[in-house]
Design an enzyme around this catalytic site. Structure first.
Site, PDB file in Angstrom:
ATOM      1  N   GLY A  69      45.315  32.111  33.552  1.00 13.19           N
ATOM      2  CA  GLY A  69      44.453  33.003  33.466  1.00 13.19           C
ATOM      3  C   GLY A  69      43.258  32.432  32.929  1.00 13.19           C
ATOM      4  CG  ASP A 116      38.690  28.805  39.952  1.00 11.97           C
ATOM      5  OD1 ASP A 116      39.228  29.562  40.541  1.00 11.97           O
ATOM      6  OD2 ASP A 116      39.212  27.853  39.594  1.00 11.97           O
ATOM      7  CE  LYS A 135      37.688  24.986  38.971  1.00 11.96           C
ATOM      8  NZ  LYS A 135      38.714  25.378  37.824  1.00 11.96           N
ATOM      9  CD  GLU A 172      47.851  29.590  39.801  1.00 16.69           C
ATOM     10  OE1 GLU A 172      47.470  30.931  39.683  1.00 16.69           O
ATOM     11  OE2 GLU A 172      46.966  28.938  40.343  1.00 16.69           O
ATOM     12  CB  THR A 197      41.657  21.314  43.708  1.00 13.99           C
ATOM     13  OG1 THR A 197      42.556  22.056  42.911  1.00 13.99           O
ATOM     14  CG2 THR A 197      40.932  20.199  42.988  1.00 13.99           C
ATOM     15  N   PRO A 206      44.264  41.332  28.870  1.00 16.49           N
ATOM     16  CG  PRO A 206      44.046  43.723  28.356  1.00 16.49           C
ATOM     17  CD  PRO A 206      43.295  42.197  28.711  1.00 16.49           C
ATOM     18  N   GLY A 226      37.762  23.824  33.318  1.00  9.61           N
ATOM     19  CA  GLY A 226      38.429  22.522  33.853  1.00  9.61           C
ATOM     20  C   GLY A 226      39.447  22.922  35.217  1.00  9.61           C
ATOM     21  CB  ALA A 227      41.132  21.192  37.529  1.00  5.60           C
ATOM     22  N   GLY A 228      43.326  22.893  35.660  1.00  3.17           N
ATOM     23  CA  GLY A 228      44.359  23.050  35.006  1.00  3.17           C
ATOM     24  C   GLY A 228      44.477  22.623  33.538  1.00  3.17           C
TER      25      GLY A 228
END
Length: 239
Positions: free
Chosen positions: A14, A50, A37, A12, A41, A201, A111-113
């Site tokens: 961006g 995404d 992607k 989370e 998940t 931004p 990626g994921a995280g």
């Protein structure tokens, strides 16, 4: 630079919006772009993920590919195990990216995280796919307090694995940055040893797509097909 891994220093922060901005800037520069992607998940079977968000923001010229989807918002290996589904190996990710690279100037693998999030039972993740591809990693970081530690750890993890990094993009630059965020503009390159390549931004993902596409090159440095200058940006936000 046909394949770029996009990894966050956490969740989370961006990462998808940064991926979309890089895609939009590359398209504006006349390059063909794909967004891969590997593992999505926490999204239902009929909900946009995404990769679809990158198409919405950057434009329909983006080729979007998702390899696997797991229903719960967990690390991919955990989500796969709980759903009784197969995990995803680095080799599968690398093969998909290589296929896309044969027909696109730029392939962004989101990626994921964070970099070391596990994708399979053996503990493999995005870093292993980056090694197979020989692809550099773009690190997406937070703006404020705590980002120096997580960004430095990510940079050190890349170096420990012999992987290259393009630099750091701040995923959500606040409208009213506090002292920590302003200081971090100078400190992030110092602690990570990586150049600062952009600052997106806060709230950019809520812009109308046309406005997003027009603005994206101004958030990113020339290395990412943009016009953003770290020196000018830092001067505009003195600590």
């Amino acid at each position: 630079m046909s394949v770029v891994i996009v990894s966050g220093t956490g969740t989370e922060i961006g990462k998808t919006v940064v991926t979309s901005a890089v895609a939009a800037a590359a398209l504006a520069a006349g390059r063909s772009v794909a967004v891969l992607k590997p593992a999505q998940t926490g999204v239902g079977p009929d909900e946009p993920g995404d990769a679809a968000e990158a198409v919405r923001l950057a434009g329909s010229a983006v080729t979007a590919v998702e390899l696997v989807r797991y229903p719960e918002p967990l690390a991919p290996d955990t989500a796969a195990r709980r759903a009784g589904l197969a995990t995803l190996s680095p080799a599968e990710i690398a093969r998909a990216a290589e296929r896309l690279a044969t027909h696109h100037d730029l392939v962004l693998v989101e990626g994921a995280g964070g970099l070391l999030v596990r994708f399979d039972e053996a503990g493999h993740g995005l870093a292993d796919a980056a090694r197979l591809l020989g692809a550099p990693t773009l690190v997406v970081a937070q703006a404020g307090l705590g980002t120096l530690n997580s960004t430095q750890l990510t940079a050190e993890a890349l170096r420990a694995r012999g992987l290259s990094a393009l630099g750091v993009v701040i995923g959500s630059w606040p409208r009213e940055p506090d002292l920590a965020a302003r200081c971090n503009l100078a400190d992030l390159p110092e602690v990570s040893g990586l150049p600062l390549l952009g600052a997106v931004p806060e709230g950019s993902g809520r812009l109308e797509p046309e406005e997003f596409r027009r603005a994206a090159p101004g958030w990113l440095a020339p290395a990412l097909s943009g016009t953003w200058s770290p020196e000018s940006f830092t001067a505009a936000w003195p600590a």
